[in-house]
Design an enzyme around this catalytic site. Structure first.
Site, short mmCIF file in Angstrom:
data_model
loop_
_atom_site.label_atom_id
_atom_site.label_comp_id
_atom_site.label_asym_id
_atom_site.label_seq_id
_atom_site.Cartn_x
_atom_site.Cartn_y
_atom_site.Cartn_z
N TYR A 154 16.15 -10.76 -56.13
CA TYR A 154 16.93 -9.68 -56.75
C TYR A 154 16.15 -9.04 -57.89
O TYR A 154 16.00 -7.82 -57.97
CB TYR A 154 18.27 -10.22 -57.25
CG TYR A 154 19.13 -9.17 -57.90
CD1 TYR A 154 19.90 -8.30 -57.13
CD2 TYR A 154 19.18 -9.04 -59.28
CE1 TYR A 154 20.68 -7.33 -57.71
CE2 TYR A 154 19.97 -8.07 -59.88
CZ TYR A 154 20.72 -7.23 -59.10
OH TYR A 154 21.50 -6.26 -59.69
N LYS A 158 14.70 -5.20 -58.08
CA LYS A 158 15.17 -4.28 -59.11
C LYS A 158 14.03 -3.82 -60.02
O LYS A 158 14.03 -2.68 -60.50
CB LYS A 158 16.30 -4.92 -59.92
CG LYS A 158 17.62 -4.99 -59.17
CD LYS A 158 18.16 -3.61 -58.84
CE LYS A 158 19.56 -3.67 -58.28
NZ LYS A 158 20.15 -2.33 -58.04
#
Length: 280
Positions: A154, A158
């Protein structure tokens, strides 16, 4: 107040726009006078949200091969223009150590969190913004600035989205402004298992003494989408209640594990925030 942002007559697209931060953003843009199109996977939620906002919606997966073009064609055919794109939909899987990450799930994370925003920008650029200009706002996370156990995929995706934001800001200027907003812990259903059991403790560990509300993020997006931010591009606006400075000013703040030591309680809470799957 919202009407002062000058979006009346503008058209906005919000991905993952039927719940949490995405819904708050869609409501804020509509409240400022914009015509709004929301997209998400749940067809019933898309229909209800579109009816609430007096706009339109498209159910589907943002990472689907035909979704970006279909979305741009729908919005342009319905409203005749596309002025604002908010890339909010995301996934946090695979959750766990990177050494155990399934390659297919890893690729799916980047398909949703990085490739889909790029393909959506390409679609609205070709359909409208290349000639008429516009604004793109990508929803990132304050967690992209540091590492944590089990959230490597994640955070990496990002962080890639943050760089993509800056790259697009350079490539699409001066026609299109591209910025991002990076929220901290926000009161959403997705994060309820984190903030509800210990909200007072979490709030006490923040300089602003409360966790975030979806509307806090929505107001930041609204500002960046408006002419009030007309000389801002390639920026990341952190909306986190002071999360990044709490370690220095509060004993409850998160700290990375020391050499040979366990994570602090605050750090463990930060990890738990990403232990569910938020793919809007």
């Amino acid at each position: 107040m919202m009407s002062s942002y000058g979006l009346r007559g503008k058209v906005a697209v919000v991905t993952g726009g039927t719940r949490g931060i995405g819904l708050a953003v869609a409501r804020a843009l509509a409240g400022a006078g914009a015509l709004v199109c929301v997209t998400a996977r749940d067809a019933d939620a898309v229909r209800r949200t579109a009816e609430e906002l007096g706009g339109i919606g498209l159910a589907g997966d943002v990472a689907g091969p035909g979704h970006p073009r279909e979305l741009a064609e729908l919005v342009l055919g319905s409203f005749g223009r596309i002025d604002v794109l908010v890339n909010n939909a995301a996934t946090n899987q695979p959750y766990g150590p990177l050494m155990e990450a399934d390659p297919a799930v890893w690729r799916a994370a980047f398909a949703v969190n990085v490739e889909a925003p790029l393909r959506l920008v390409q679609s609205v650029w070709r359909a409208w913004m290349a000639e008429h200009g516009g604004v793109v706002v990508n929803i990132c996370t304050e967690g992209a600035g540091h590492v944590g156990p089990n959230v490597g995929a994640y955070g990496t995706s990002k962080a890639a989205l943050l760089h993509l934001t800056r790259q697009l800001a350079g490539e699409l200027a001066p026609k299109v402004r591209v910025n991002s907003v990076s929220p901290g812990l926000v009161r959403t259903e997705l994060a309820r298992f984190v903030w509800e059991p210990g909200e007072e403790q979490l709030a006490a560990g923040l300089p602003l003494a409360r966790i975030g509300e979806p509307e806090d993020v929505a107001r930041a997006v609204l500002w960046l989408a408006s002419d009030a931010a007309g000389w801002i591009t390639g920026a990341d606006l952190v909306v986190d209640g002071g999360t990044r400075v709490r370690a220095a000013y509060s004993p409850a703040g998160p700290a990375a594990p020391g050499p040979g030591g366990p994570p602090s309680a605050g750090y463990a809470v930060h990890e738990r925030l990403w232990s569910r799957t938020p793919h809007a």
